[in-house]
Design an enzyme around this catalytic site. Structure first.
Site, mmCIF file in Angstrom:
data_model
loop_
_atom_site.group_PDB
_atom_site.id
_atom_site.type_symbol
_atom_site.label_atom_id
_atom_site.label_comp_id
_atom_site.label_asym_id
_atom_site.label_seq_id
_atom_site.Cartn_x
_atom_site.Cartn_y
_atom_site.Cartn_z
ATOM 1 N N SER A 1 0.836 -1.187 0.000
ATOM 2 C CA SER A 1 0.000 0.000 0.000
ATOM 3 C C SER A 1 0.885 1.256 0.000
ATOM 4 C CB SER A 1 -0.935 -0.050 1.215
ATOM 5 O OG SER A 1 -1.952 0.908 1.124
ATOM 6 N N ARG B 1 -12.169 6.467 9.750
ATOM 7 C CA ARG B 1 -11.772 5.062 9.764
ATOM 8 C C ARG B 1 -12.851 4.173 9.168
ATOM 9 N NH1 ARG B 1 -7.355 2.014 9.311
ATOM 10 N NH2 ARG B 1 -7.471 0.060 10.491
ATOM 11 N N ASP C 1 -8.883 -6.529 -4.665
ATOM 12 C CA ASP C 1 -8.462 -5.223 -4.153
ATOM 13 C C ASP C 1 -8.989 -4.146 -5.099
ATOM 14 O OD1 ASP C 1 -7.231 -2.943 -3.221
ATOM 15 O OD2 ASP C 1 -5.180 -3.745 -3.331
ATOM 16 N N HIS D 1 -8.156 -5.151 -0.264
ATOM 17 C CA HIS D 1 -6.852 -4.514 -0.071
ATOM 18 C C HIS D 1 -6.124 -5.081 1.144
ATOM 19 C CE1 HIS D 1 -3.812 -1.486 -0.629
ATOM 20 N NE2 HIS D 1 -4.029 -0.958 0.569
ATOM 21 N N ASP D 2 -6.863 -5.463 2.170
ATOM 22 C CA ASP D 2 -6.252 -6.007 3.382
ATOM 23 C C ASP D 2 -5.526 -7.324 3.149
ATOM 24 O OD1 ASP D 2 -6.774 -3.970 5.096
ATOM 25 O OD2 ASP D 2 -8.405 -4.961 6.178
#
Length: 390
Positions: free
Chosen positions: A159, A229, A324, A357-358
């Site tokens: 990232s 968040r 992602d 994405h994680d």
């Protein structure tokens, strides 16, 4: 859940952060400079006699120096990339000396908005200069000098960390032998910049933000950070992973026809927002997202990405993940194509994962095989070179 009573043989175990202080001013891309600064970092493994087995780990937006192992016996969980760093893991600490740094502007010990401004005696707060990926690379190079590392066997990151890897390869090519760019992009899309701006406005519009001077008002913009968040976390997950985990499950047996939490996914997002709002600094969040927005090496070369990458001399591994959508595989392929057009040596893998994405943070057999194979080749090169030198 506490740290296991008996640590796995693949864990780096208990680790202690270290602090490096620099009294040399650091010129910044914004035109300002830091007169002095501190970097907090951790190391795992042993630096060999030729200092040729060092690996730098660059962290993402909310990351920090604690990448592996445990700080205390009562820690609930290990460092953020513990799945991939340790004896026998992809980044094998029996073969590499691993360095993980908390970036300048961070909120986990390195000099940042919550540090004291030596010119005023106040905390820096919103007066802390905006940072860029180039600024971070320059400060990391100063730390490498302090540690006696002239050239990294590899610089690795996911990232925002992957952006730092790219900058290392372009700015300091003689100091990077190999680069692993994971779940990253050579520049943000308009959509990504938009998500970052929504998050920043959520923070800045919080009545407890006080134009960034919330610490002096003895408060925190918790609501703004919480919303930032929640928005960010949605973009880190895939539709499949959210659906598989939560679906449309209700917390109770029936609808309550109100605005309290009803769906499990609502509860999850609120929990993520609540915990983040008390452990992360709002000014740091603003600064880190701006650094993401600013990163655009092609923009400095008339939008010619191959020309921007022309200075790099290292071997590249580029990894993306199928679900992602924050930094989609198409962005990684754009980077791979540019590297090939620039005549660079690059390997590419698009890993099938449901986690969005994680996925770059999580265990995955094929991901570990790809990253582990890349790092094994590097370890063998280091061993061969060190043997020839001796």
């Amino acid at each position: 859940m506490l740290m296991p009573e008996t640590l796995s043989s693949s864990s780096v175990g208990l680790v202690t952060p270290q602090v490096a202080r620099f009294d040399t001013p650091l010129p910044l891309a914004c035109g300002r400079e830091l007169p002095d600064f501190e970097l907090v970092y951790e190391t795992y493994g042993t630096l060999n006699e030729t200092a040729s087995n060092a690996v730098l780990i660059c962290h993402a937006l909310s990351g920090h120096h604690h990448a592996a192992g445990y700080h205390h016996v009562d820690d609930r969980k290990p460092g953020w990339w513990d799945a991939h760093i340790g004896p026998g893991k992809s980044i094998d600490t029996r073969r590499f000396f691993v360095v993980a740094v908390n970036n300048l502007g961070g909120c986990h010990g390195s000099t940042g908005p919550s540090s004291e401004n030596p010119a005023t005696g106040r905390i820096w707060g919103p007066d802390f200069p905006l940072m860029t990926v180039t600024d971070w690379v320059n400060s990391q190079a100063m730390l490498a000098d302090r540690l006696g590392i002239q050239r990294f066997a590899a610089v690795v990151g996911g990232s925002l960390g992957g952006m730092q890897v790219l900058q290392w390869a372009m700015s300091l090519p003689e100091r990077v032998a190999n680069a692993a760019v994971i779940a990253a992009t050579p520049r943000l899309s308009a959509q990504n910049i938009a998500f970052n701006e929504v998050a920043r406005q959520a923070i800045r519009s919080d009545p407890e933000f006080f134009d960034g001077w919330y610490t002096e008002h003895q408060t925190l913009p918790k609501q703004g950070l919480r919303l930032a968040r929640m928005v960010g976390h949605i973009t880190y997950l895939s539709e499949h992973s959210m659906g598989a985990r939560f679906g449309r499950d209700l917390r109770t047996d029936s609808l309550n026809y109100g605005y309290d939490v009803e769906f499990e996914v609502e509860s999850y997002l609120r929990y993520q927002g609540d915990t983040f709002s008390t452990r992360f600094d709002a000014n740091t969040y603003l600064l880190m997202t701006k650094a993401l927005d600013y990163f655009d090496p092609a923009g400095e070369h008339d939008d010619d990405l191959p020309r921007a990458l022309s200075t790099a001399t290292c071997r590249f591994l580029v990894v993306s993940f199928t679900t992602d959508w924050r930094f989609a595989p198409a962005r990684s392929r754009e980077l791979v194509d540019a590297l090939l057009r620039a005549g660079k040596h690059v390997s590419y893998a698009n890993i099938d994962s449901p986690h969005g994405h994680d996925a770059f943070l999580l265990p995955n057999e094929r991901y570990e095989a790809v990253l582990g194979g890349f790092m094994t080749r590097i370890a063998n090169d280091v061993k061969r070179t060190a043997g020839n030198i001796s």
